[in-house]
Design a protein around this motif. Structure first.
Motif, PDB file in Angstrom:
ATOM      1  N   SER A   1      23.352  25.677  83.699  1.00  0.00           N
ATOM      2  CA  SER A   1      24.782  25.316  83.052  1.00  0.00           C
ATOM      3  C   SER A   1      24.970  23.939  83.014  1.00  0.00           C
ATOM      4  CB  SER A   1      25.873  26.220  83.785  1.00  0.00           C
ATOM      5  OG  SER A   1      25.608  27.496  83.587  1.00  0.00           O
TER       6      SER A   1
ATOM      7  N   HIS B   1      41.479  33.959  73.783  1.00  0.00           N
ATOM      8  CA  HIS B   1      40.219  33.679  74.378  1.00  0.00           C
ATOM      9  C   HIS B   1      39.029  32.739  73.596  1.00  0.00           C
ATOM     10  CE1 HIS B   1      37.401  36.543  72.965  1.00  0.00           C
ATOM     11  NE2 HIS B   1      38.420  37.449  73.141  1.00  0.00           N
TER      12      HIS B   1
ATOM     13  N   GLN C   1      32.065  27.373  80.776  1.00  0.00           N
ATOM     14  CA  GLN C   1      30.576  28.085  81.222  1.00  0.00           C
ATOM     15  C   GLN C   1      30.686  29.437  80.638  1.00  0.00           C
ATOM     16  OE1 GLN C   1      29.952  28.808  85.318  1.00  0.00           O
ATOM     17  NE2 GLN C   1      27.702  28.006  85.048  1.00  0.00           N
ATOM     18  N   THR C   2      31.744  30.173  80.832  1.00  0.00           N
ATOM     19  CA  THR C   2      31.672  31.783  80.499  1.00  0.00           C
ATOM     20  C   THR C   2      32.408  31.723  79.044  1.00  0.00           C
ATOM     21  OG1 THR C   2      33.733  31.899  81.679  1.00  0.00           O
ATOM     22  CG2 THR C   2      31.745  32.608  82.782  1.00  0.00           C
TER      23      THR C   2
ATOM     24  N   PRO D   1      28.302  35.812  86.228  1.00  0.00           N
ATOM     25  CA  PRO D   1      29.690  35.911  85.523  1.00  0.00           C
ATOM     26  C   PRO D   1      29.730  36.906  84.253  1.00  0.00           C
ATOM     27  CG  PRO D   1      29.367  33.556  85.763  1.00  0.00           C
ATOM     28  CD  PRO D   1      27.854  34.220  86.241  1.00  0.00           C
ATOM     29  N   TRP D   2      28.852  36.967  83.395  1.00  0.00           N
ATOM     30  CA  TRP D   2      28.973  37.607  82.220  1.00  0.00           C
ATOM     31  C   TRP D   2      28.511  39.222  82.682  1.00  0.00           C
ATOM     32  CZ3 TRP D   2      26.891  32.937  82.022  1.00  0.00           C
ATOM     33  CH2 TRP D   2      27.552  31.870  81.192  1.00  0.00           C
TER      34      TRP D   2
ATOM     35  N   ILE E   1      25.412  37.734  78.125  1.00  0.00           N
ATOM     36  CA  ILE E   1      25.078  37.138  77.053  1.00  0.00           C
ATOM     37  C   ILE E   1      23.871  36.197  77.675  1.00  0.00           C
ATOM     38  CG2 ILE E   1      26.772  35.608  76.696  1.00  0.00           C
ATOM     39  CD1 ILE E   1      25.438  36.140  73.473  1.00  0.00           C
ATOM     40  N   GLU E   2      24.215  35.395  78.701  1.00  0.00           N
ATOM     41  CA  GLU E   2      23.185  34.601  79.228  1.00  0.00           C
ATOM     42  C   GLU E   2      23.279  34.880  80.851  1.00  0.00           C
ATOM     43  OE1 GLU E   2      25.031  30.714  77.667  1.00  0.00           O
ATOM     44  OE2 GLU E   2      24.158  30.180  79.492  1.00  0.00           O
TER      45      GLU E   2
ATOM     46  N   SER F   1      23.636  32.176  84.297  1.00  0.00           N
ATOM     47  CA  SER F   1      24.083  30.763  84.428  1.00  0.00           C
ATOM     48  C   SER F   1      23.264  30.126  85.004  1.00  0.00           C
ATOM     49  CB  SER F   1      25.345  30.781  85.093  1.00  0.00           C
ATOM     50  OG  SER F   1      25.253  31.317  86.246  1.00  0.00           O
TER      51      SER F   1
ATOM     52  N   SER G   1      19.870  33.197  77.473  1.00  0.00           N
ATOM     53  CA  SER G   1      20.321  34.161  76.530  1.00  0.00           C
ATOM     54  C   SER G   1      19.137  35.101  75.964  1.00  0.00           C
ATOM     55  CB  SER G   1      20.998  33.465  75.314  1.00  0.00           C
ATOM     56  OG  SER G   1      21.970  32.790  75.591  1.00  0.00           O
TER      57      SER G   1
ATOM     58  N   ALA H   1      26.907  38.897  70.944  1.00  0.00           N
ATOM     59  CA  ALA H   1      28.104  38.261  70.826  1.00  0.00           C
ATOM     60  C   ALA H   1      29.130  39.458  71.213  1.00  0.00           C
ATOM     61  CB  ALA H   1      28.202  37.498  69.856  1.00  0.00           C
TER      62      ALA H   1
ATOM     63  N   SER I   1      32.455  41.467  72.153  1.00  0.00           N
ATOM     64  CA  SER I   1      33.651  40.968  73.161  1.00  0.00           C
ATOM     65  C   SER I   1      34.679  42.029  73.243  1.00  0.00           C
ATOM     66  CB  SER I   1      34.202  39.792  72.378  1.00  0.00           C
ATOM     67  OG  SER I   1      34.784  40.175  71.179  1.00  0.00           O
TER      68      SER I   1
ATOM     69  N   GLN J   1      29.696  39.020  75.912  1.00  0.00           N
ATOM     70  CA  GLN J   1      30.432  37.698  76.333  1.00  0.00           C
ATOM     71  C   GLN J   1      31.788  37.705  76.774  1.00  0.00           C
ATOM     72  OE1 GLN J   1      29.970  35.608  72.375  1.00  0.00           O
ATOM     73  NE2 GLN J   1      32.141  35.988  72.172  1.00  0.00           N
ATOM     74  N   LYS J   2      32.494  36.658  76.914  1.00  0.00           N
ATOM     75  CA  LYS J   2      33.689  36.425  77.007  1.00  0.00           C
ATOM     76  C   LYS J   2      34.659  37.433  76.477  1.00  0.00           C
ATOM     77  CE  LYS J   2      37.281  34.045  78.343  1.00  0.00           C
ATOM     78  NZ  LYS J   2      37.726  33.754  79.895  1.00  0.00           N
ATOM     79  N   GLY J   3      35.477  38.010  76.864  1.00  0.00           N
ATOM     80  CA  GLY J   3      36.709  38.865  76.168  1.00  0.00           C
ATOM     81  C   GLY J   3      36.231  40.302  76.293  1.00  0.00           C
TER      82      GLY J   3
ATOM     83  N   GLU K   1      39.679  40.420  83.291  1.00  0.00           N
ATOM     84  CA  GLU K   1      39.102  39.521  84.522  1.00  0.00           C
ATOM     85  C   GLU K   1      38.256  40.564  85.467  1.00  0.00           C
ATOM     86  OE1 GLU K   1      41.940  37.790  87.376  1.00  0.00           O
ATOM     87  OE2 GLU K   1      43.305  37.311  85.549  1.00  0.00           O
ATOM     88  N   PRO K   2      37.137  39.783  85.951  1.00  0.00           N
ATOM     89  CA  PRO K   2      36.086  40.771  86.660  1.00  0.00           C
ATOM     90  C   PRO K   2      36.997  41.609  87.782  1.00  0.00           C
ATOM     91  CG  PRO K   2      35.705  38.412  87.221  1.00  0.00           C
ATOM     92  CD  PRO K   2      36.676  38.345  86.146  1.00  0.00           C
TER      93      PRO K   2
END
Lengths: 323, 249
Positions: free
Chosen positions: A137, A246, A252-253, B37-38, B118-119, B121, B126, B143, B145, B178-180, B184-185
Motif C-alpha cells: 500500500s 463513503h 487505503q481502503t 481489510p476488504w 478488490i485488492e 494490502s 486487484s 467495484a 459496494s 470494495q469500500k461500502g 464496519e468489519p
C-alpha cells in the motif's frame, strides 16, 4: 508482435487518462521495437476516435455493435482477447481504474498472461520483462518479473505524461458478434453524480479530516474546492461518522488517488490515509499538531486550525481570481 | 444459497514493513497478521446476508491459500462467524497461483456467490477475483459496494466513474467488493472465539501451478523533501506559493 491498448470511453468521449494510456502504450511499443494499436469498444464519433492517433498509435480498432453498451466483463474480455490474438499483441495496456481492474485479470487467464498492475513508470527492462509497482500500500515498491510471453499492464492515473506523436493511424471498423444470451450483466438502474468533479479524475483535491470538527464546518472547504476547480474528499473517520459520503473516503481502503495537488485539512495522516494519497504530486497540509505525520508527506504545511486558515486561503484565492 | 468468502492475510495495516535477504523477502519478525481489510468487509456482508432469513443464505465458508502458519487468521474468520473453512496448503506464490487453487476449491463445492476483496494490502494487485471468475467461466462484477439477495437473485451495486449502477447477474457469480459493502468489519465476540475452536478447517493439498510473475526485489519509497512551513497568520502566502512557485493553480 505489437502492443494493444484498450481505450475505454465515457458516453462516447475519452478522458485525459485515455491519452496517458495511449502515450504509455506507444512508449512500451518503442521499447519493443514494434507498433501500438488502440482498441475502442462502443460508440465513439470519428472526431473523438481520431484523437487517439495523436499519441503514437499506428492503428485504431473501432469495435461497435449491439450489446456493447453495458460493461459485461465476460463479453468485453472476449473482444479484447480476440483483438490481442489477431494483432499478435505481446503487451496489453489498460487503465488501473474500475474497468481495467475488472477486465485485466480475466484477460490474464484467457491469454495466459502475467499482470503488472498499477504501474506508473515504463517497464524497467523488456528482456526479462520487469515492471516497477507499489507494494504494501505504498510503503514499498517491487520489481516484478513477468515470466509469460504475453503481458498485461494496468497504468495508474495521472502517472504518465502525454506524448504527442502522429503516425497517421488508420481506423479499422469491427463488428464483433455478441450473442444476447452471453450478456450476463443486466443494468437495472444508474445513479449519476452530476455536476461534480470526480475525485478520481481531479487535478486538485481538497480533503477534510476529523480536525474539521463537525459536518457543519464543511462550507468553506467546499468553497475552496469550487474556487480551485477541485474535487472534495475526506478521511476515513469522517466517512465512518457519516459527515461525508463513503465515495469521498480517500485512503487505503477507500479511493486511491494521485492528483497534482492534494490539500489535507485537519487530517493527521495515519499510514492508512497516506496509502491512498502518497502518489499525489504535491501535498499541502493544514493541522494544529506540528508533529502530525501528514507533515512528513507534505511539501507545504501550515500549523493551525483549518477553520481559521480556510477563510484566509479563500480570500487570497478570490483576489487572484478577481472575484 | 451458499457463499464463499476468499480471505488473504496481510501485515496489520499500520506495519512499517522491512525486508531481508537483500530486499528479496519481507521481514516477518514481529508482524501482526490480519484478515485483508476488504476481505474482512466482505465476510461481514456475507454474515449480514446470512442473518437475514429472507436472503435464503444457508452457509458462509471462508477459503484461504497459505501454509499452516496462517491458520490463526482463518480461526479469526471463524470466530467472526463463518461456518467452516477451507485452506489450500500452498505457498501463495502469485495471484494466478492463488486464483487457480481457489478455483479448484470451488469446482469441488457448489457455491452460489463467491466474494473477494478488490485488492490485498500487501501486493495491491486487484487481480485474484477476476482471474478466479475467468478460470470458472462465471460472471464477475467488480467495484461492488452493495449486495442484496431478492427472491434468490443477486442484486449488486457497482461503482462506475461518476456514479453507481444497480445490476443483476445470475448465480453462480464472483463479486469483487470494495469500500461500502459493509459499514464496519464485524468483530469476534467471546462466544464466537470459543465456537471457532471446534469449527472445521478442511485442508486441501494443491495441484501444481506455475506462477506468471515473480518479485525480484523490493525497495523502500524515496524520502520526500522536508515540509516548508508557512505561518498560519500569513496563510494567504500559501496561495501565492502554489500559484507562482509550484504553478499548481
Amino acid at each position: 508482435m505489437s502492443v494493444l491498448v484498450y481505450t475505454e470511453n465515457w458516453e462516447g468521449k475519452f478522458k485525459k487518462l485515455t491519452f496517458e494510456l495511449v502515450s504509455y502504450a506507444s512508449k512500451v511499443a518503442e521499447m519493443l521495437n514494434t507498433t501500438a494499436t488502440a482498441l475502442s469498444i462502443g460508440n465513439v464519433d470519428p472526431v473523438e476516435l481520431a484523437k487517439l492517433g495523436n499519441y503514437g498509435v499506428n492503428k485504431i480498432i473501432n469495435a461497435t455493435g449491439e450489446g456493447l453498451n453495458v460493461l459485461d466483463n465476460q463479453v468485453y474480455t472476449r473482444i479484447i482477447a480476440d483483438a490481442a490474438v489477431r494483432e499478435n499483441a505481446d503487451v496489453i495496456v489498460l487503465s488501473n481504474n474500475n474497468t481495467g481492474k475488472a477486465l485485466a485479470p480475466r484477460l490474464s487467464v484467457r491469454l495466459k498472461a502475467g499482470i503488472g498492475s498499477g504501474v506508473s513508470v515504463l517497464p524497467l527492462s523488456t528482456d526479462p520483462f520487469v515492471i516497477y509497482k507499489r507494494a504494501y500500500s505504498g510503503n514499498a515498491f517491487a520489481h516484478v518479473k513477468i515470466t509469460t510471453p504475453v503481458r498485461i499492464l494496468t497504468l495508474a492515473r495521472n502517472s504518465f505524461e502525454l506524448i504527442e506523436k502522429n503516425n497517421g493511424a488508420l481506423v479499422e471498423n469491427l463488428n464483433p458478434e455478441v450473442n444476447s444470451s452471453s450478456i450476463k450483466t443486466q443494468v437495472k438502474d444508474v445513479q449519476k453524480l452530476t455536476g461534480k468533479i470526480l475525485l478520481t479524475d481531479a487535478d486538485i483535491v481538497v480533503s477534510g479530516g476529523r480536525g474539521m470538527k463537525s459536518p457543519d464546518n464543511w462550507g468553506p472547504l467546499v468553497e475552496l474546492a469550487e474556487l480551485l476547480g477541485a474535487a472534495t474528499a475526506c478521511s476515513r473517520p469522517v466517512s465512518d461518522e457519516g459527515w461525508r459520503g463513503h465515495e469521498e473516503h480517500t485512503g487505503q481502503t477507500g479511493k486511491i488517488i494521485a492528483p497534482n495537488l492534494y490539500i489535507a485539512l485537519g487530517i493527521s495522516g495515519a499510514t492508512q490515509h497516506l496509502a491512498g494519497v502518497s502518489s499525489s504530486k504535491y501535498i499541502v497540509a493544514v493541522n494544529t499538531d506540528k508533529d502530525a505525520p501528514i507533515f512528513e508527506a507534505a511539501q507545504y504545511g501550515i500549523v493551525g486550525d483549518a477553520q481559521k486558515v480556510l477563510p484566509r486561503l479563500i480570500e487570497a484565492l478570490k483576489e487572484i481570481k478577481g472575484r | 444459497m451458499k457463499i464463499l468468502v476468499c480471505i488473504s492475510h496481510v501485515p496489520d495495516t499500520t506495519t512499517k514493513v522491512k525486508f531481508i535477504d537483500d530486499f528479496k523477502k519481507l521481514d516477518v519478525t514481529g508482524i501482526q497478521w490480519v484478515i485483508n481489510p476488504w476481505d474482512e468487509l466482505s465476510l461481514t456482508r456475507a454474515l449480514e446476508l446470512k442473518d437475514d432469513a429472507s436472503s435464503g443464505v444457508k452457509s458462509v465458508t471462508v477459503a484461504h491459500v497459505g501454509p499452516a502458519s496462517s491458520e490463526p487468521t482463518i480461526r479469526k474468520a471463524l470466530a467472526i462467524g463463518a461456518d467452516d473453512a477451507i485452506r489450500v496448503n500452498a505457498d501463495p506464490a502469485d495471484a494466478f497461483c492463488v486464483a487457480s487453487h481457489l478455483a479448484d476449491v470451488i469446482r469441488d463445492n457448489a457455491f452460489d456467490l463467491i466474494m473477494c476483496g478488490i485488492e490485498s494490502s500487501d501486493h495491491n494487485g486487484s487481480t485474484v477475483g477476476g482471474m478466479l471468475a475467468e478460470l470458472l467461466d462465471f460472471p464477475s462484477v467488480s467495484a461492488v459496494s452493495g449486495i442484496r439477495i431478492e427472491n434468490g437473485q443477486l442484486v449488486i451495486n457497482r461503482e462506475i466513474d461518476g456514479g453507481k449502477e444497480t445490476i443483476n447477474v445470475p448465480a453462480p457469480a464472483v463479486a469483487i467488493v470494495q469500500k461500502g459493502i459493509a459499514k464496519e468489519p464485524r468483530i469476534a465476540a467471546m462466544r464466537g472465539i470459543m465456537m471457532a475452536r471446534t469449527k472445521p478447517i478442511k485442508v486441501i493439498e494443491p495441484a501444481a501451478v506455475e506462477p506468471y510473475t515473480e518479485v525480484l526485489k523490493y525497495e523502500m519509497p524515496k524520502p520526500r523533501a522536508a515540509c516548508r512551513f508557512i505561518d498560519a497568520e500569513n496563510a494567504r502566502q500559501l496561495i501565492d506559493v502554489l500559484q507562482n512557485e509550484a504553478r499548481l493553480i
